[in-house]
Design an enzyme around this catalytic site. Structure first.
Site, PDB file in Angstrom:
ATOM      1  N   ASP A 163     -23.896   9.913  13.351  1.00 30.37           N
ATOM      2  CA  ASP A 163     -22.850   8.905  13.548  1.00 30.37           C
ATOM      3  C   ASP A 163     -23.342   7.886  14.565  1.00 30.37           C
ATOM      4  OD1 ASP A 163     -21.113  10.134  11.793  1.00 30.37           O
ATOM      5  OD2 ASP A 163     -20.096  11.293  13.349  1.00 30.37           O
ATOM      6  N   ASP A 177     -18.538   7.734   6.292  1.00 28.37           N
ATOM      7  CA  ASP A 177     -17.134   7.940   6.651  1.00 28.37           C
ATOM      8  C   ASP A 177     -16.289   6.738   6.252  1.00 28.37           C
ATOM      9  OD1 ASP A 177     -17.869  10.358   7.820  1.00 28.37           O
ATOM     10  OD2 ASP A 177     -18.125   9.458   9.801  1.00 28.37           O
TER      11      ASP A 177
END
Length: 204
Positions: A163, A177
């Site tokens: 991330d 995401d």
């Protein structure tokens, strides 16, 4: 005249509802005929192509972005994109989207794989362009994070997701995401409008 019509026959015409009627072929079940009719229905191939094109684009974008982040940003100071409101900050996430559920990595891996299987099953009855886009986003995002789960440390099916998008006051996430969330929102909107994946519209 009647005898001539009996010998020549009359051409088949659609009924009042505009649907063609066909007689069952010998040895062919009704279910098989329905499957054949679905396969011949125009537009399905194009919608499936859209689904996989969107999925491939979302997956490739996520994969390339993570490769760049791992090579250039990991173990380095965060990069300010919009002041302190948005930063690129590389982390490894063992949980679900936006960092939730870090203790259930394997469970989220199984869920991602199940989502992919469900999407492939829905594709067989897909005749809606908006649904093709929505499912493509879901598929691309699920594949992106599942790739991390399988191939990244600490091990197969327990890999941590990369991330790097860090808005101020919010969890750190990635492009996979984002694709999943956008696809989910689109599906909710389509459901509220009564549009099904097969292109039919219903009103409750």
């Amino acid at each position: 005249m009647a005898e001539a019509e009996r010998i020549i026959g009359t051409p088949d015409t659609p009924d009042d509802g505009g649907e063609e009627t066909t007689e069952a072929a010998p040895g062919v079940s009704g279910a098989e005929q329905r499957r054949t009719g679905e396969e011949r229905r125009p537009g399905r191939g194009r919608r499936i192509a859209v689904l996989f094109a969107v999925a491939a684009f979302a997956y490739a974008l996520d994969l390339v972005s993570k490769m760049i982040v791992v090579a250039k940003l990991e173990h380095h100071a965060p990069i300010e994109v919009i002041g302190d409101w948005l930063e690129f900050h590389a982390i490894r996430n063992p949980g679900a989207a936006f960092g939730f559920g870090g203790a259930f990595t394997i469970i989220f891996t199984v869920i991602a794989a199940a989502v992919i299987v469900v999407i492939f099953r829905l594709a067989r009855k897909l005749y809606s362009f908006p649904w093709a886009v929505a499912l493509g986003l879901l598929l691309g995002g699920a594949l992106g994070n599942l790739t991390d789960r399988i191939f990244r440390a600490p091990g197969v099916f327990e890999g941590q997701v990369v991330d790097f998008i860090a808005p101020k006051g919010f969890a750190v996430f990635n492009l996979a995401d984002s694709a999943i969330v956008c696809g989910g929102i689109l599906i909710v909107l389509l459901s509220f409008r009564g549009l099904d994946p097969d292109g039919t519209v219903h009103k409750d």
